[in-house]
Design an enzyme around this catalytic site. Structure first.
Site, PDB file in Angstrom:
ATOM      1  N   CYS B  98       0.897  -1.156   0.000  1.00  4.10           N
ATOM      2  CA  CYS B  98       0.000   0.000   0.000  1.00  4.10           C
ATOM      3  C   CYS B  98       0.926   1.194   0.000  1.00  4.10           C
ATOM      4  O   CYS B  98       1.616   1.457   0.985  1.00  4.10           O
ATOM      5  CB  CYS B  98      -0.919   0.037   1.207  1.00  4.10           C
ATOM      6  SG  CYS B  98      -1.839   1.586   1.236  1.00  4.10           S
ATOM      7  N   SER B 102      -0.779   1.693   4.949  1.00  3.81           N
ATOM      8  CA  SER B 102      -0.452   0.290   5.173  1.00  3.81           C
ATOM      9  C   SER B 102      -1.705  -0.564   5.174  1.00  3.81           C
ATOM     10  O   SER B 102      -1.896  -1.393   6.038  1.00  3.81           O
ATOM     11  CB  SER B 102       0.309   0.126   6.481  1.00  3.81           C
ATOM     12  OG  SER B 102      -0.419   0.734   7.518  1.00  3.81           O
TER      13      SER B 102
END
Lengths: 124, 191
Positions: B98, B102
């Protein structure tokens, strides 16, 4: 750490952490980190687990009742841990707030609701 | 009540202060979480992969619509509102990141490793995935395509790793035990 002892350490009644299918249910990485930090500091002898439990009960009971809000167990958990560490003279609450503010300025974008970057595959 | 990001920053600040004071170490916290992960039983994602390896119908449903395919397992919540499973093949290797924060499908992949949040991993894996994978000990041959999947708050990805030959014909528990978290992120192959 006593590896034969199953987590979570005993927390029941209103101090019981949320479980899903019998397993601890963390909604975000910080929650699991705070959870194991509380265990580690207890095992390091900074406080007895009953002290932490008492702090958690006090925090939960003194929180304003907000029936329309989702219950945020780990918000209470973090506050209880911070309060206990303040009482034990380990941290000063202002220190935590000041650093949090600083970290927030260093790391913009952790809030995920208003970003518009592209998602999907990048091929290499 | 503080919003999510505010409370998360306070947690991060407390951890940083306790590490600075020498009361905790980052590795110590990571180890405890890892231990935890092992003790809470096989990761749900490993169960899904172990089945997809031997059940063609399930695998095809999983690749078509992972959210629906795993629904019967009851892994509710935990960020699997929209899960997409990407399949590794001899021609294609997939890896998940990502880039902004995250995002991570907790419900199927367990607790995320600290490096997954690391800005260096997040930016570099998109720019130079082969190099980052090599640093993880995974050398992808040049002829094998690398696809990087960027998770978001809306869509989470999980890699369906290749099943090594040694696992053909073994029982499900053995297959599950062989599937490590990193193989579901795509930074490792199942050994």
């Amino acid at each position: 750490m006593n590896q034969t002892e199953a987590p979570p350490r005993e927390l029941d009644g209103i101090t019981a952490p949320p479980l899903r299918n019998g397993e601890l249910d963390f909604e975000a990485p910080w929650q699991s980190r705070v959870f194991v930090m509380a265990q580690a500091l207890c095992e390091a002898g900074l406080y007895a687990w009953s002290d932490f439990q008492a702090s958690l009960i006090l925090t939960i009971n003194s929180a304003p009742v907000a029936p329309d809000q989702p219950y945020r167990y780990y918000d209470h958990f973090l506050k209880a841990l911070t309060n206990l560490l303040r009482q034990k003279g380990v941290v000063v609450e202002e220190e935590v707030y000041a650093l949090a503010l600083q970290l927030g300025q260093l790391e913009p974008g952790h809030d995920h609701h208003d970003h518009d970057h592209d998602h999907g595959p990048h091929s290499h | 009540m503080a919003d999510r990001s505010e409370v998360e920053l306070r947690a991060q600040a407390l951890e940083t202060l306790l590490i600075q004071k020498g009361l905790l170490t980052e590795a110590g916290i990571d180890d405890r979480i890892a231990l935890f992960n092992e003790r809470v039983g096989p990761m749900n994602g490993a169960r899904v992969v172990a089945r997809a390896w031997v059940d063609a119908e399930f695998k095809s449903a999983l690749l078509r619509d992972a959210t629906s395919a795993i629904a019967p397992y009851g892994f509710v919540g935990g960020q699997v509102d929209k899960l997409v499973v990407v399949e590794n093949t001899p021609e294609v290797h997939n890896v998940v990141v990502c880039t902004l924060c995250s995002c991570y499908p907790w419900a199927v992949m367990g607790l995320p490793p600290k490096w997954y949040k690391d800005p260096a991993y997040r930016s570099r894996v998109v720019r130079e995935p082969r190099k980052v994978l090599a640093e993880f000990g995974l050398n992808v041959p040049p002829e094998r395509e690398v696809r990087v999947w960027d998770s978001s708050a809306e869509v989470r990805y999980m890699v369906l790793p290749l099943m090594p030959e040694r696992l053909a014909g073994v029982d499900e528990d053995t297959r599950i035990a062989a599937i490590q978290r990193d193989t579901l992120i795509g930074v490792a192959e199942v050994q």
